[in-house]
Design a protein around this motif. Structure first.
Motif, PDB file in Angstrom:
ATOM      1  N   THR A 295     106.012  60.397  -6.930  1.00  0.00           N
ATOM      2  CA  THR A 295     105.559  61.031  -5.572  1.00  0.00           C
ATOM      3  C   THR A 295     104.697  62.408  -5.873  1.00  0.00           C
ATOM      4  O   THR A 295     103.720  62.708  -5.505  1.00  0.00           O
ATOM      5  CB  THR A 295     106.618  61.287  -4.575  1.00  0.00           C
ATOM      6  OG1 THR A 295     106.969  59.799  -4.112  1.00  0.00           O
ATOM      7  CG2 THR A 295     105.725  61.534  -3.474  1.00  0.00           C
ATOM      8  N   GLN A 296     105.200  63.260  -6.865  1.00  0.00           N
ATOM      9  CA  GLN A 296     104.738  64.377  -7.063  1.00  0.00           C
ATOM     10  C   GLN A 296     103.335  64.483  -7.764  1.00  0.00           C
ATOM     11  O   GLN A 296     102.667  65.355  -7.640  1.00  0.00           O
ATOM     12  CB  GLN A 296     105.548  65.504  -7.813  1.00  0.00           C
ATOM     13  CG  GLN A 296     105.952  65.032  -9.174  1.00  0.00           C
ATOM     14  CD  GLN A 296     107.047  65.999  -9.744  1.00  0.00           C
ATOM     15  OE1 GLN A 296     107.972  66.156  -9.109  1.00  0.00           O
ATOM     16  NE2 GLN A 296     106.649  66.627 -10.772  1.00  0.00           N
ATOM     17  N   ARG A 297     102.999  63.020  -8.205  1.00  0.00           N
ATOM     18  CA  ARG A 297     101.803  63.094  -8.865  1.00  0.00           C
ATOM     19  C   ARG A 297     100.747  62.091  -8.119  1.00  0.00           C
ATOM     20  O   ARG A 297      99.765  61.786  -8.426  1.00  0.00           O
ATOM     21  CB  ARG A 297     101.745  62.457 -10.410  1.00  0.00           C
ATOM     22  CG  ARG A 297     102.386  63.438 -11.307  1.00  0.00           C
ATOM     23  CD  ARG A 297     102.210  63.037 -12.687  1.00  0.00           C
ATOM     24  NE  ARG A 297     102.649  61.834 -13.202  1.00  0.00           N
ATOM     25  CZ  ARG A 297     103.407  61.624 -14.015  1.00  0.00           C
ATOM     26  NH1 ARG A 297     104.193  62.590 -14.440  1.00  0.00           N
ATOM     27  NH2 ARG A 297     104.061  60.517 -14.303  1.00  0.00           N
ATOM     28  N   PHE A 298     101.389  61.572  -6.995  1.00  0.00           N
ATOM     29  CA  PHE A 298     100.823  60.429  -6.288  1.00  0.00           C
ATOM     30  C   PHE A 298      99.539  61.024  -5.523  1.00  0.00           C
ATOM     31  O   PHE A 298      98.403  60.491  -5.764  1.00  0.00           O
ATOM     32  CB  PHE A 298     101.611  59.860  -5.253  1.00  0.00           C
ATOM     33  CG  PHE A 298     101.147  58.301  -4.788  1.00  0.00           C
ATOM     34  CD1 PHE A 298     100.717  57.480  -5.558  1.00  0.00           C
ATOM     35  CD2 PHE A 298     100.909  58.660  -3.428  1.00  0.00           C
ATOM     36  CE1 PHE A 298     100.346  56.223  -4.680  1.00  0.00           C
ATOM     37  CE2 PHE A 298     100.151  57.518  -2.457  1.00  0.00           C
ATOM     38  CZ  PHE A 298     100.031  56.240  -3.202  1.00  0.00           C
ATOM     39  N   GLY A 299      99.705  62.025  -4.732  1.00  0.00           N
ATOM     40  CA  GLY A 299      98.540  62.519  -3.798  1.00  0.00           C
ATOM     41  C   GLY A 299      97.524  62.858  -4.517  1.00  0.00           C
ATOM     42  O   GLY A 299      96.177  62.478  -4.178  1.00  0.00           O
TER      43      GLY A 299
END
Length: 131
Positions: A104-108
């Motif tokens: 998630t921390q790299r998704f946006g």
């Protein structure tokens, strides 16, 4: 220090329809009759704090997926993992979904590039399948 993050998706593993990007892509590709039948049997079990647990919320999301062709899992199936998925139909009408899971921390910051990549690969696959 830095450490490597990986989102690993099991090949051939069944994912819950209501909480995974793959599952929601498949739900959106079903016709309303098939969806209504499934609605009677499918329990919307919460797997994380973000899991959709009402049919009203899930049906709103299915309507959005039908417009964009892209399904999302924003930490709904596993904490720390987000994903996008698109459905694929075989020439015989079988339904499958292809997803890209990402920490998630790299998704946006990568979301739009991932959508573009997935769309391109799904279009290529559908062409090769002749669908």
């Amino acid at each position: 220090g830095t450490h490597r993050l990986a989102a690993i998706s099991g090949l051939g593993v069944a994912f819950p329809l209501h909480s995974s990007a793959n599952g929601k892509a498949a739900l959106a590709a079903m016709n309303d009759t098939a969806l209504a039948k499934l609605k009677k049997k499918l329990t919307l079990t919460p797997l994380t704090a973000n899991t959709l647990t009402s049919w009203e919320a899930l049906e709103r999301e299915i309507a959005e997926i039908r417009k964009s062709d892209v399904a999302y899992d924003r930490e709904e199936n596993s904490a720390g993992i987000s994903a996008i998925a698109m459905s694929v139909k075989s020439p015989s009408g079988e339904l499958a979904a292809i997803s890209i899971p990402v920490p998630t921390q790299r998704f946006g910051e990568n979301e739009q590039a991932l959508v573009k990549l997935l769309r391109r690969h799904v279009e290529t696959l559908q062409q090769k399948l002749g669908v």
